[in-house]
Design an enzyme around this catalytic site. Structure first.
Site, PDB file in Angstrom:
ATOM      1  N   SER A   1       0.874  -1.329  -0.171  1.00 23.90           N
ATOM      2  CA  SER A   1       0.013   0.018   0.041  1.00 23.90           C
ATOM      3  C   SER A   1       0.768   1.197   0.128  1.00 23.90           C
ATOM      4  O   SER A   1       1.593   1.360  -0.997  1.00 23.90           O
ATOM      5  CB  SER A   1      -0.948  -0.024   1.195  1.00 23.90           C
ATOM      6  N   HIS A   2       0.821   2.151   1.046  1.00 23.19           N
ATOM      7  CA  HIS A   2       1.285   3.452   1.117  1.00 23.19           C
ATOM      8  C   HIS A   2       2.697   3.227   1.702  1.00 23.19           C
ATOM      9  O   HIS A   2       3.441   4.317   1.614  1.00 23.19           O
ATOM     10  CB  HIS A   2       0.689   4.266   2.046  1.00 23.19           C
TER      11      HIS A   2
ATOM     12  N   ASP B   1      -2.220   6.590  -3.336  1.00 21.36           N
ATOM     13  CA  ASP B   1      -1.206   5.683  -2.535  1.00 21.36           C
ATOM     14  C   ASP B   1      -0.645   4.698  -3.537  1.00 21.36           C
ATOM     15  O   ASP B   1      -1.286   4.742  -4.669  1.00 21.36           O
ATOM     16  CB  ASP B   1      -1.554   5.216  -1.222  1.00 21.36           C
TER      17      ASP B   1
ATOM     18  N   ASP C   1      -1.101   1.567  -3.771  1.00 21.40           N
ATOM     19  CA  ASP C   1      -2.147   0.565  -4.582  1.00 21.40           C
ATOM     20  C   ASP C   1      -3.434   1.303  -4.937  1.00 21.40           C
ATOM     21  O   ASP C   1      -4.367   0.421  -5.630  1.00 21.40           O
ATOM     22  CB  ASP C   1      -2.231  -0.679  -3.585  1.00 21.40           C
TER      23      ASP C   1
ATOM     24  N   ASP D   1      -5.802   2.436  -3.317  1.00 27.46           N
ATOM     25  CA  ASP D   1      -7.018   2.737  -2.653  1.00 27.46           C
ATOM     26  C   ASP D   1      -7.208   4.014  -1.824  1.00 27.46           C
ATOM     27  O   ASP D   1      -8.425   4.203  -1.310  1.00 27.46           O
ATOM     28  CB  ASP D   1      -7.362   1.454  -1.732  1.00 27.46           C
ATOM     29  N   ARG D   2      -6.240   4.774  -1.646  1.00 23.41           N
ATOM     30  CA  ARG D   2      -6.282   5.845  -0.959  1.00 23.41           C
ATOM     31  C   ARG D   2      -6.310   7.304  -1.777  1.00 23.41           C
ATOM     32  O   ARG D   2      -5.645   7.290  -3.031  1.00 23.41           O
ATOM     33  CB  ARG D   2      -5.263   6.100  -0.059  1.00 23.41           C
TER      34      ARG D   2
ATOM     35  N   SER E   1      -7.782   8.114   7.281  1.00 22.33           N
ATOM     36  CA  SER E   1      -6.362   7.787   6.722  1.00 22.33           C
ATOM     37  C   SER E   1      -6.392   7.999   5.229  1.00 22.33           C
ATOM     38  O   SER E   1      -5.705   7.095   4.483  1.00 22.33           O
ATOM     39  CB  SER E   1      -5.882   6.373   7.279  1.00 22.33           C
TER      40      SER E   1
ATOM     41  N   LYS F   1     -11.630   0.473  -0.390  1.00 21.64           N
ATOM     42  CA  LYS F   1     -11.604   1.833  -0.844  1.00 21.64           C
ATOM     43  C   LYS F   1     -11.025   2.328  -1.921  1.00 21.64           C
ATOM     44  O   LYS F   1     -10.294   1.326  -2.316  1.00 21.64           O
ATOM     45  CB  LYS F   1     -10.704   2.773   0.498  1.00 21.64           C
TER      46      LYS F   1
HETATM   47  C1  VG1 Z   1      -3.616   2.130   8.428  1.00 24.90           C
HETATM   48  C2  VG1 Z   1      -4.882   3.162   8.345  1.00 24.90           C
HETATM   49  C3  VG1 Z   1      -6.222   2.335   8.340  1.00 24.90           C
HETATM   50  C4  VG1 Z   1      -6.238   1.606   6.718  1.00 24.90           C
HETATM   51  C5  VG1 Z   1      -4.757   0.708   6.800  1.00 24.90           C
HETATM   52  C6  VG1 Z   1      -4.589   0.316   5.339  1.00 24.90           C
HETATM   53  O1  VG1 Z   1      -3.796   1.171   9.225  1.00 24.90           O
HETATM   54  O2  VG1 Z   1      -4.771   3.890   9.575  1.00 24.90           O
HETATM   55  O3  VG1 Z   1      -7.237   3.134   8.371  1.00 24.90           O
HETATM   56  O4  VG1 Z   1      -7.286   0.667   6.716  1.00 24.90           O
HETATM   57  O5  VG1 Z   1      -3.653   1.529   6.849  1.00 24.90           O
HETATM   58  O6  VG1 Z   1      -4.631   1.108   4.217  1.00 24.90           O
HETATM   59  P1  VG1 Z   1      -2.757   1.071  10.536  1.00 24.90           P
HETATM   60  O7  VG1 Z   1      -3.098   0.028  11.325  1.00 24.90           O
HETATM   61  O8  VG1 Z   1      -1.370   1.637  10.082  1.00 24.90           O
HETATM   62  O9  VG1 Z   1      -3.334   2.334  11.332  1.00 24.90           O
HETATM   63  V1  VG1 Z   1      -4.006   0.595   2.694  1.00 24.90           V
HETATM   64  O10 VG1 Z   1      -4.075   1.761   2.010  1.00 24.90           O
HETATM   65  O11 VG1 Z   1      -2.759  -0.238   3.265  1.00 24.90           O
HETATM   66  O12 VG1 Z   1      -5.008  -0.592   2.244  1.00 24.90           O
HETATM   67 CO    CO Z   2      -3.631   1.520  -0.101  1.00 24.83          CO
END
Ligand code: VG1
Ligand code: CO
Length: 540
Positions: A110-111, A274, A276, A278-279, A362, A373
């Site tokens: 992801s990010h 981000d 992947d 989704d953000r 987030s 998302k």
């Molecule tokens: C973070 C965010 C959460 C989100 C998750 C996955 O998790 O706070 O809101 O759903 O990333 O997002 P954490 O446990 O680090 O707070 V992504 O863009 O990885 O699919």
């Molecule tokens: Co993501």
């Protein structure tokens, strides 16, 4: 071929899949063990159809070859793979649903940054297209403790560059255009003719794909199908190391976009994605939209898009997300659900038709069109609102606050803390929670404090330990929780919120508006004092 193995010592998927340093995933047998554990946990993949793709980061294509050979050896009937092993998370979710697949594997952290010395990850999504719910991640975890062998076909690599069907040890591998089906879905939800006219009339945008997966999607949708000027999408080519960018769409990491949007030459609209896809971060000329506000605005104005013209069944937000959307739901007379952090908790509500829109603080917003998302979907929602209302982003926000009041919001992240220290800070506060009511901290009185637990209204499953909440006098709130997506030490997240009903103080900077709560939390938890940090690493 069967490969015997040692248990991989309990690899537990976090908030969103299993995330580790890339070199850990590249350790011989590591990826294989986790994938076999996943297959075992879901009752095997014999005869099943799986979707596979990722965000283009380093090791993704190699990992896809391994997973295909394992799926074949485990008897899967068909694998649908994005060309080049590319699929954004929302596109993968859509493909699982569109093709009636049994599930899918998304190769992404992801990010988190990508590259040999950065992060890699594997997410397993179920047949509804959404992230594996807790019962499934628990089963995967249990399987990682017991696994004794994995199966992998001894076959040549698939040509992932060629769209069409190929065969791998009895399994059909179907390589598909990663973008087309997703872009077609967007055409169903949004009025592309209206949005084309918007760009035709001179509307300008800067869409920053951060050298990650949304580039090809954004170029197809905004520049090709909607006629935005060439160059509207920047950093549009997915690169294995994201060109050194940290594809986390917030003001800190998307600083190039921030500078462009706050500068004299700013276009009308800006957005970042981000890794992947989704953000999203939404910006207007000279204005930043906080994700909690973005969710509230989308809920209030959803009818601007044809896909939502009939209104919303309900909305859901993660607990740390601000209550701005709750006030919209109240005005619309629709239910609003509060879930733990992580998109998997929205799945049942979406499947049951109880909610149409969901969001997290987030930078994640989405709807029932997929079970993830969806960053570019959010961009199209905002463009639809701007096109229908004829207003700027700043005007839409100002109108929203004038109508509903403003919820000042910020998240402070303390990254890479020693795990033991972060856990002690949380444990100490947890132990004192019950006694906080009625006490003053830095002059602010605590009304109530607890640890958030959630009972899923659809299947009754219970999730405990989902964040420490402190409610202060005057409708302010602080939440503390530990991240489940980091790969180095512990990340402590502090979420701060304060509601101001009237137009008074609307122009105030969020950090200034939240200063009394920040001081109260420091007095209660001592994050800076105990960690020796001067302040948070990332403020959003
Ligand atoms: C973070 C965010 C959460 C989100 C998750 C996955 O998790 O706070 O809101 O759903 O990333 O997002 P954490 O446990 O680090 O707070 V992504 O863009 O990885 O699919
Ligand atoms: Co993501």
């Amino acid at each position: 071929m069967r490969h015997s193995t040692h248990p991989i010592l309990g690899q537990k998927p976090g908030t969103s899949g299993l995330r580790k340093k890339t070199r850990v995933f590249m350790t011989p047998g590591y990826l294989e063990n986790f994938v076999q554990a996943t297959f075992d946990a879901i009752g095997g993949v014999a005869g099943k159809t799986l979707v596979l793709g990722g965000d283009g980061r380093y090791f993704g294509a190699e990992a896809a070859q391994v997973i295909l050979k394992m799926a074949a050896a485990n008897g899967a009937a068909r694998a649908i793979v994005g060309q080049g092993a590319w699929l954004s998370t929302p596109a993968a979710s859509h493909l699982i649903r569109l093709r009636g697949a049994d599930g899918g594997l998304i190769l992404s952290a992801s990010h988190n940054p990508g590259g040999p010395d950065e992060d890699f990850g594997v997410k397993y999504n179920i047949a509804n297209g959404g992230p594996a719910p807790e019962a499934v991640t628990e089963a995967i975890f249990a399987a990682t403790l017991e696994i004794s062998e994995y199966r992998k076909a001894n076959a040549p690599d698939i040509n992932l560059g060629a769209v069409g069907e190929q065969h791998l040890a009895g399994m059909v591998v179907e390589v598909v255009d990663p973008v087309a089906a997703y872009a077609d879905l967007m055409e169903v939800l949004f009025d592309f003719k209206m949005l084309r006219s918007l760009f035709h009339a001179g509307f300008t945008a800067r869409i920053d794909s951060m050298n990650a997966i949304t580039g090809p999607y954004a170029v197809e949708i905004f520049e090709r199908r909607l006629g935005a000027a060439p160059g509207t999408v920047v950093h549009a080519t997915p690169l294995p190391d994201f060109g050194g960018m940290h594809p986390d769409p917030n003001p800190t990491w998307a600083h190039e976009l921030m500078a462009a949007m706050m500068g004299p030459q700013a276009p009308d609209f800006g957005a970042a994605s981000d890794g992947d896809g989704d953000r999203n971060m939404i910006l207007g000329r000279g204005v930043y939209v906080s994700p909690s506000d973005s969710l509230a605005v989308l809920a209030a104005e959803a009818r601007c898009a044809p896909g939502y013209a009939h209104g919303l069944m309900g909305v859901a937000r993660s607990m740390p997300t601000s209550a701005a959307v709750d006030r919209v739901a109240q005005a619309l007379c629709i239910p609003c659900y509060e879930t733990p952090t992580g998109w998997k908790f929205f799945g049942n509500l979406l499947d049951a038709g109880r909610v149409t829109l969901c969001g997290e603080e987030s930078f994640g917003t989405g709807s029932d069109h997929v079970r993830e998302k969806d960053g570019l979907w959010a961009v199209l929602m905002w463009l639809s609102i701007l096109a229908v209302t004829g207003r700027s982003v700043a005007e839409v926000l100002a109108d929203h606050w004038a109508r509903f009041g403003r919820t000042y919001y910020s998240r402070h992240d303390y990254e890479a803390l020693p795990v033991a220290l972060a856990e002690t800070i949380m444990a100490d506060l947890r132990a004192r929670l019950a006694g906080l009511a009625g006490q003053a901290a830095a002059g602010l009185v605590v009304i109530r404090a607890d640890e958030f637990a959630y009972t899923d209204p659809v299947d009754g499953s219970v999730s405990t330990g989902q964040g420490l909440r402190i409610f202060f006098e005057g409708g302010a709130r602080a939440v503390l929780r530990l991240s489940g997506t980091g790969t180095e030490g512990a990340t402590l997240r502090l979420y701060l919120e304060r509601y101001v009903p009237g137009p008074e103080g609307l122009a105030q900077d969020p950090q200034a508006a939240l200063a009394p709560i920040i001081d109260a939390v420091e007095a209660l938890a001592g994050i800076c004092q105990r960690s020796g940090r001067a302040g948070p690493d990332v403020v959003t």
